[in-house]
Design a protein around this motif. Sequence first.
Motif, PDB file in Angstrom:
ATOM      1  N   MET A  99       0.842  -1.196   0.000  1.00 41.33           N
ATOM      2  CA  MET A  99       0.000   0.000   0.000  1.00 41.33           C
ATOM      3  C   MET A  99       0.879   1.249   0.000  1.00 41.33           C
ATOM      4  SD  MET A  99      -3.122  -0.990   2.585  1.00 41.33           S
ATOM      5  CE  MET A  99      -2.037  -1.248   4.000  1.00 41.33           C
ATOM      6  N   ILE A 100       0.328   2.359  -0.507  1.00 40.95           N
ATOM      7  CA  ILE A 100       1.025   3.634  -0.567  1.00 40.95           C
ATOM      8  C   ILE A 100       0.397   4.555   0.464  1.00 40.95           C
ATOM      9  CG2 ILE A 100       1.618   5.586  -2.034  1.00 40.95           C
ATOM     10  CD1 ILE A 100       1.321   3.692  -4.439  1.00 40.95           C
ATOM     11  N   ALA A 101       1.212   5.083   1.361  1.00 38.23           N
ATOM     12  CA  ALA A 101       0.679   5.848   2.493  1.00 38.23           C
ATOM     13  C   ALA A 101       0.029   7.153   2.057  1.00 38.23           C
ATOM     14  CB  ALA A 101       1.802   6.131   3.491  1.00 38.23           C
ATOM     15  N   ALA A 102       0.611   7.858   1.088  1.00 40.78           N
ATOM     16  CA  ALA A 102       0.077   9.161   0.653  1.00 40.78           C
ATOM     17  C   ALA A 102      -0.003   9.169  -0.867  1.00 40.78           C
ATOM     18  CB  ALA A 102       0.966  10.288   1.160  1.00 40.78           C
ATOM     19  N   PRO A 103      -1.022   8.508  -1.438  1.00 41.76           N
ATOM     20  CA  PRO A 103      -1.047   8.301  -2.883  1.00 41.76           C
ATOM     21  C   PRO A 103      -1.541   9.489  -3.700  1.00 41.76           C
ATOM     22  CG  PRO A 103      -2.973   7.279  -1.896  1.00 41.76           C
ATOM     23  CD  PRO A 103      -2.137   7.806  -0.766  1.00 41.76           C
ATOM     24  N   PHE A 104      -2.101  10.513  -3.060  1.00 38.60           N
ATOM     25  CA  PHE A 104      -2.708  11.622  -3.801  1.00 38.60           C
ATOM     26  C   PHE A 104      -1.829  12.871  -3.710  1.00 38.60           C
ATOM     27  CE2 PHE A 104      -6.498   9.133  -2.396  1.00 38.60           C
ATOM     28  CZ  PHE A 104      -6.877   8.689  -3.656  1.00 38.60           C
ATOM     29  N   HIS A 105      -1.638  13.519  -4.850  1.00 33.02           N
ATOM     30  CA  HIS A 105      -0.821  14.738  -4.859  1.00 33.02           C
ATOM     31  C   HIS A 105      -1.669  15.966  -4.538  1.00 33.02           C
ATOM     32  CE1 HIS A 105      -2.387  16.010  -8.759  1.00 33.02           C
ATOM     33  NE2 HIS A 105      -2.008  14.866  -9.336  1.00 33.02           N
ATOM     34  N   ALA A 106      -1.039  17.138  -4.543  1.00 29.71           N
ATOM     35  CA  ALA A 106      -1.686  18.364  -4.068  1.00 29.71           C
ATOM     36  C   ALA A 106      -2.948  18.701  -4.861  1.00 29.71           C
ATOM     37  CB  ALA A 106      -0.693  19.530  -4.134  1.00 29.71           C
ATOM     38  N   GLY A 107      -2.907  18.529  -6.177  1.00 28.83           N
ATOM     39  CA  GLY A 107      -4.086  18.829  -6.988  1.00 28.83           C
ATOM     40  C   GLY A 107      -5.246  17.911  -6.681  1.00 28.83           C
ATOM     41  N   GLU A 108      -4.964  16.628  -6.540  1.00 28.90           N
ATOM     42  CA  GLU A 108      -6.018  15.662  -6.202  1.00 28.90           C
ATOM     43  C   GLU A 108      -6.595  15.947  -4.824  1.00 28.90           C
ATOM     44  OE1 GLU A 108      -4.187  11.841  -8.679  1.00 28.90           O
ATOM     45  OE2 GLU A 108      -3.374  12.388  -6.708  1.00 28.90           O
ATOM     46  N   ARG A 109      -5.733  16.254  -3.868  1.00 33.22           N
ATOM     47  CA  ARG A 109      -6.204  16.528  -2.512  1.00 33.22           C
ATOM     48  C   ARG A 109      -7.080  17.779  -2.476  1.00 33.22           C
ATOM     49  NH1 ARG A 109      -0.719  15.735  -1.413  1.00 33.22           N
ATOM     50  NH2 ARG A 109      -0.498  17.909  -0.717  1.00 33.22           N
ATOM     51  N   ALA A 110      -6.699  18.794  -3.238  1.00 27.82           N
ATOM     52  CA  ALA A 110      -7.480  20.032  -3.256  1.00 27.82           C
ATOM     53  C   ALA A 110      -8.890  19.787  -3.789  1.00 27.82           C
ATOM     54  CB  ALA A 110      -6.760  21.084  -4.098  1.00 27.82           C
ATOM     55  N   GLN A 113       7.189  20.319  -6.923  1.00 24.68           N
ATOM     56  CA  GLN A 113       8.130  20.763  -5.903  1.00 24.68           C
ATOM     57  C   GLN A 113       7.413  21.082  -4.589  1.00 24.68           C
ATOM     58  OE1 GLN A 113      11.431  20.680  -6.522  1.00 24.68           O
ATOM     59  NE2 GLN A 113      10.908  19.914  -8.560  1.00 24.68           N
ATOM     60  N   GLY A 114       7.900  20.493  -3.490  1.00 24.75           N
ATOM     61  CA  GLY A 114       7.352  20.789  -2.168  1.00 24.75           C
ATOM     62  C   GLY A 114       6.131  19.983  -1.777  1.00 24.75           C
ATOM     63  N   ASP A 115       5.634  19.129  -2.667  1.00 27.43           N
ATOM     64  CA  ASP A 115       4.458  18.325  -2.336  1.00 27.43           C
ATOM     65  C   ASP A 115       4.878  17.169  -1.432  1.00 27.43           C
ATOM     66  OD1 ASP A 115       2.106  16.877  -2.276  1.00 27.43           O
ATOM     67  OD2 ASP A 115       1.749  16.969  -4.425  1.00 27.43           O
ATOM     68  N   GLU A 116       4.160  17.014  -0.313  1.00 27.50           N
ATOM     69  CA  GLU A 116       4.523  15.943   0.631  1.00 27.50           C
ATOM     70  C   GLU A 116       4.009  14.574   0.223  1.00 27.50           C
ATOM     71  OE1 GLU A 116       0.584  17.574   2.408  1.00 27.50           O
ATOM     72  OE2 GLU A 116       2.282  18.304   1.229  1.00 27.50           O
ATOM     73  N   ALA A 117       3.256  14.477  -0.871  1.00 27.03           N
ATOM     74  CA  ALA A 117       2.723  13.188  -1.308  1.00 27.03           C
ATOM     75  C   ALA A 117       3.852  12.249  -1.717  1.00 27.03           C
ATOM     76  CB  ALA A 117       1.767  13.383  -2.479  1.00 27.03           C
ATOM     77  N   ASP A 118       3.529  10.966  -1.703  1.00 26.20           N
ATOM     78  CA  ASP A 118       4.472   9.969  -2.170  1.00 26.20           C
ATOM     79  C   ASP A 118       4.882  10.280  -3.604  1.00 26.20           C
ATOM     80  OD1 ASP A 118       5.149   7.190  -3.453  1.00 26.20           O
ATOM     81  OD2 ASP A 118       5.244   6.858  -1.301  1.00 26.20           O
ATOM     82  N   ALA A 119       6.165  10.052  -3.918  1.00 20.35           N
ATOM     83  CA  ALA A 119       6.668  10.352  -5.265  1.00 20.35           C
ATOM     84  C   ALA A 119       5.953   9.544  -6.343  1.00 20.35           C
ATOM     85  CB  ALA A 119       8.172  10.096  -5.330  1.00 20.35           C
ATOM     86  N   SER A 120       5.292   8.454  -5.960  1.00 20.75           N
ATOM     87  CA  SER A 120       4.563   7.656  -6.944  1.00 20.75           C
ATOM     88  C   SER A 120       3.382   8.416  -7.532  1.00 20.75           C
ATOM     89  CB  SER A 120       4.060   6.350  -6.311  1.00 20.75           C
ATOM     90  OG  SER A 120       3.049   6.611  -5.353  1.00 20.75           O
TER      91      SER A 120
END
Length: 329
Positions: free
Chosen positions: A1-12, A193-200
């Motif tokens: 499993m991926i702990a933080a699978p969503f990036h900043a745009g998806e989270r917003a 740059q600066g997004d805390e999401a998983d690099a995946s």
Amino acid sequence: MIAAPFHAGERALQTLAGSREQMEEFGSRIIRDRMPEQHRAFFAQLPFLMVGSLDAELQPWASALAAPAGFMQSPDAAHLHVGALPAAGDPLAGQLKQGALLGLLGIEPHTRRRNRMNGTVESLDAGGFMVAVQQSFGNCPRYIQAREPVLAPVRGGEPPVQWLDKLDLAAHRLIGSADTLFIATAYPNEVAQGDEADASSHGVDVSHRGGRPGFVRIDGDDTLTVPDFNGNRFFNTLGNLAVHPRAGLLFIDFDSGDLLHLAVTAEIVWNGPEVEAFEGAERLMRFHVTHALRRPAALPLRWGDAALSPHLAGTGQWNTGMRALADGR
């Protein structure tokens, strides 16, 4: 499993939709860094694959590869080998190299199954390429039109690619009658740059959109408007567009195998009378075409008649009143 699978745009967008808390828990269970066995077997039974790629100008492109079923094989849960290469005129041909980010969509329209896999090109050989998995997850079957592909005889020679300065009459006819399109979007490293999401979560995604025939409205020579219906609330496509508003669209002529690739800039229409007037639409996507190319008979597949998705019963159609609203925006 991926702990933080969503990036900043998806989270917003999940926050805007009121689904952020649910997706935080659900996404980390559903989005994996490995393919489950059923996904590995699913890709192996398909005769075609949708591929999203990103060019040097950070423009996404959507492409399709086809070959007899079995051309894709998963040697282990972290890899998928694709035993096919793009033709010279395919936008994918210029992007396919070691380390390239790709979005893959395996879709079986006649059973309304689809699975997504995003990853990187690990190696290439004379017959294909190996993709290392970054994210793997399933998609719901809504809005898929049931039509079954059959491999067609491959003709000698490669028909010339036709570059279009603007959408011509043939392109209007294909787009205006379409019940299906494929869309590639991206969250490039340059944007992340600066997004805390998983690099995946960085990379390219390719997805399916379906509607009643004519669900894509053409305004003038270069603008398309598409309703966005209720989905899985991941907001992969719209989340990418929110932070990198460019996309690649692909329309397939299911009778001839012609492919129409469009490079577009995108905007999201969140609300207003245009959205309210289209039954079932939660928002609209508006695309401005910057480049277009037609590849005649490029896909060696033909489909029979489609059975429209039963989920389309609650969706509307474009009409003159909606066009007037658009003209007055």
